[in-house]
Motif scaffolding. Structure first.
Motif, PDB file in Angstrom:
ATOM      1  N   ARG A 197       0.834  -1.210   0.000  1.00  0.00           N
ATOM      2  CA  ARG A 197       0.000   0.000   0.000  1.00  0.00           C
ATOM      3  C   ARG A 197       0.863   1.253   0.000  1.00  0.00           C
ATOM      4  O   ARG A 197       0.533   2.249  -0.647  1.00  0.00           O
ATOM      5  N   ALA A 201       0.576   4.154  -2.776  1.00  0.00           N
ATOM      6  CA  ALA A 201       0.127   5.443  -2.245  1.00  0.00           C
ATOM      7  C   ALA A 201       1.118   6.544  -2.583  1.00  0.00           C
ATOM      8  O   ALA A 201       0.737   7.674  -2.948  1.00  0.00           O
ATOM      9  N   LEU A 255      -7.259   4.748   5.888  1.00  0.00           N
ATOM     10  CA  LEU A 255      -6.744   4.300   4.600  1.00  0.00           C
ATOM     11  C   LEU A 255      -7.818   4.376   3.518  1.00  0.00           C
ATOM     12  O   LEU A 255      -7.531   4.785   2.384  1.00  0.00           O
ATOM     13  N   GLY A 258      -8.421   7.959   2.673  1.00  0.00           N
ATOM     14  CA  GLY A 258      -7.265   8.443   1.926  1.00  0.00           C
ATOM     15  C   GLY A 258      -7.294   7.977   0.482  1.00  0.00           C
ATOM     16  O   GLY A 258      -6.972   8.737  -0.441  1.00  0.00           O
ATOM     17  N   PRO A 291      -5.885  12.878   1.687  1.00  0.00           N
ATOM     18  CA  PRO A 291      -5.063  11.659   1.721  1.00  0.00           C
ATOM     19  C   PRO A 291      -3.645  11.917   2.205  1.00  0.00           C
ATOM     20  O   PRO A 291      -3.025  11.045   2.814  1.00  0.00           O
ATOM     21  N   ASN A 295      -2.962   9.158   4.942  1.00  0.00           N
ATOM     22  CA  ASN A 295      -2.172   7.991   4.543  1.00  0.00           C
ATOM     23  C   ASN A 295      -0.866   7.884   5.321  1.00  0.00           C
ATOM     24  O   ASN A 295      -0.492   6.804   5.790  1.00  0.00           O
ATOM     25  N   TYR A 361      -4.605   0.960  -4.676  1.00  0.00           N
ATOM     26  CA  TYR A 361      -4.495   1.250  -3.246  1.00  0.00           C
ATOM     27  C   TYR A 361      -5.821   0.983  -2.532  1.00  0.00           C
ATOM     28  O   TYR A 361      -5.856   0.403  -1.437  1.00  0.00           O
ATOM     29  N   THR A 365      -6.677  -2.106   0.261  1.00  0.00           N
ATOM     30  CA  THR A 365      -7.229  -1.773   1.579  1.00  0.00           C
ATOM     31  C   THR A 365      -8.551  -2.498   1.831  1.00  0.00           C
ATOM     32  O   THR A 365      -8.783  -3.033   2.915  1.00  0.00           O
TER      33      THR A 365
END
Length: 383
Positions: A197, A201, A255, A258, A291, A295, A361, A365
């Motif tokens: 992730r 990200a 998450l 984000g 985000p 994040n 991403y 999640t």
């Protein structure tokens, strides 16, 4: 010379974050309070505060003294950091646990901790994993050269990257003091998912920082100073989001929000053009602030509670490694999208790359069930 200077900067910056996380862990063990939400939030806010000042100050320095001024400023800051470190950072005691010791080689530290011994002594060359560093560099350079101009005729670059990666993994698992301690990943699927992730990200985050900034100057016509001003709303909102969200122990919610924020910002970028009103640029920056604030904090918290406590430093170092790999992919994507000029068409191509990374991403999640058990509730999350 610039590449050599960047290598030296890397030696300095690689130690800071792992050492900070090791300090947080050692203080948790010393005080018996394993829920450092406030401390981790303060660390995230500090990063965001510097990020607020950075673009504005950088643009101002470039306007006044040229690009070299941005490096000159760091000399007094580094001296101040050394003096403050000497005065304020705790010194390791002979009877202290290994996690309380600080070293610029977090991976060597973690290896010593895993074997119950101490970090091997000797010359710096003996402790540096030069073969591992060489293989890692060969893997990244081959991959980036391909990504910067992807074409089937350059298939050999992917083959070189794969071969160097395989050799690197074999080397690191056998090395006494590995360049990157791959042992921290052994059997820890939630931590590995967090690193994945982190990579995607930061592909989105750095693509925005690199690409959007270039476009605001070349495609929209802002000066470097005004381009820095255009990013301030993002970092101010990110700081506020970090402070507010730091009170919550939920990682999954941060998450997910984000990921949605990244996707929304990418969709708005697709609507931008050279004649767009200035408020649309500021809107994109504001959306990205959500985000940006969530994040960083959520990924940081995930590593803290998912990693083996005795390998907090090396696990935090790997978090930054994957973030930097994301920045490299973002740099290659920016170069491939823009070519010789940062025009609006290139910005839109880059936005599609960012949108793909943002969707990945989100999927990583949504389907990670372990996230529901990762929260700072005073005890380590069960893995």
């Amino acid at each position: 010379m610039l590449i050599g200077a960047r290598v030296l900067l890397g030696f300095g910056t690689c130690a800071g974050y792992p050492a900070a996380m090791a300090l947080v862990r050692s203080e948790a063990e010393r005080t018996g309070r394993d829920s450092p939400g406030g401390v981790l939030t303060a660390l995230a806010v500090a990063n965001q505060t510097v990020a607020v000042v950075g673009p504005l100050l950088g643009g101002l320095l470039i306007a006044v003294g040229g690009w070299r001024a941005t490096f000159a400023l760091n000399v007094p800051l580094a001296v101040a950091a050394v003096l403050l470190g000497l005065l304020r950072l705790p010194r390791a005691k002979p009877e202290a646990k290994p996690t309380a010791r600080f070293t610029a080689r977090p991976t060597a530290q973690s290896t010593a901790q895993s074997t119950g011994g101490s970090t091997p002594r000797g010359s710096l060359a003996a402790r540096l994993d030069l073969p591992g560093m060489g293989l890692f560099a060969a893997m990244l350079v081959s991959l980036l050269l391909f990504l910067m101009n992807p074409h089937l005729r350059d298939w050999y670059l992917l083959a070189l990257a794969a071969a160097a990666g395989a050799a690197f993994a074999v080397r690191e698992l056998r090395a006494a003091t590995p360049f990157i301690d791959l042992r921290v990943l052994g059997g820890n699927v939630p931590l590995l998912a967090t690193y994945g992730r982190t990579l995607v990200a930061y592909v989105v985050s750095y693509s925005f920082l690199y690409g959007f900034t270039q476009w605001t100057e070349e495609g929209f016509g802002l000066t470097p100073f005004h381009a820095g001003l255009a990013q301030i709303p993002m970092f101010l909102l990110a700081t506020g989001v970090s402070i507010v969200s730091g009170r919550s122990t939920s990682v999954r919610g941060k998450l997910l929000l984000g990921a949605v924020g990244q996707i929304t910002a990418c969709l708005v970028i697709l609507l931008l053009g050279g004649d767009s009103p200035l408020w649309m640029l500021l809107l994109v920056a504001l959306i990205f602030g959500v985000p940006q604030g969530l994040n960083n904090l959520a990924l940081q918290n995930s590593v803290y509670f998912q990693a083996d406590p005795e390998r907090t430093a090396s696990s935090a170092g790997l978090l930054r490694t994957f973030a930097y790999i994301g920045s490299m992919v973002a740099s290659a994507a920016t170069a491939a999208s823009f070519g010789q000029h940062a025009d609006t068409g290139g910005l839109h191509r880059l936005a599609w790359v960012m949108l793909g990374a943002g969707l990945l991403y989100l999927l990583l999640t949504l389907f990670d069930r372990a996230l529901g058990r990762t929260a700072g509730t005073g005890t380590r999350a069960s893995l």
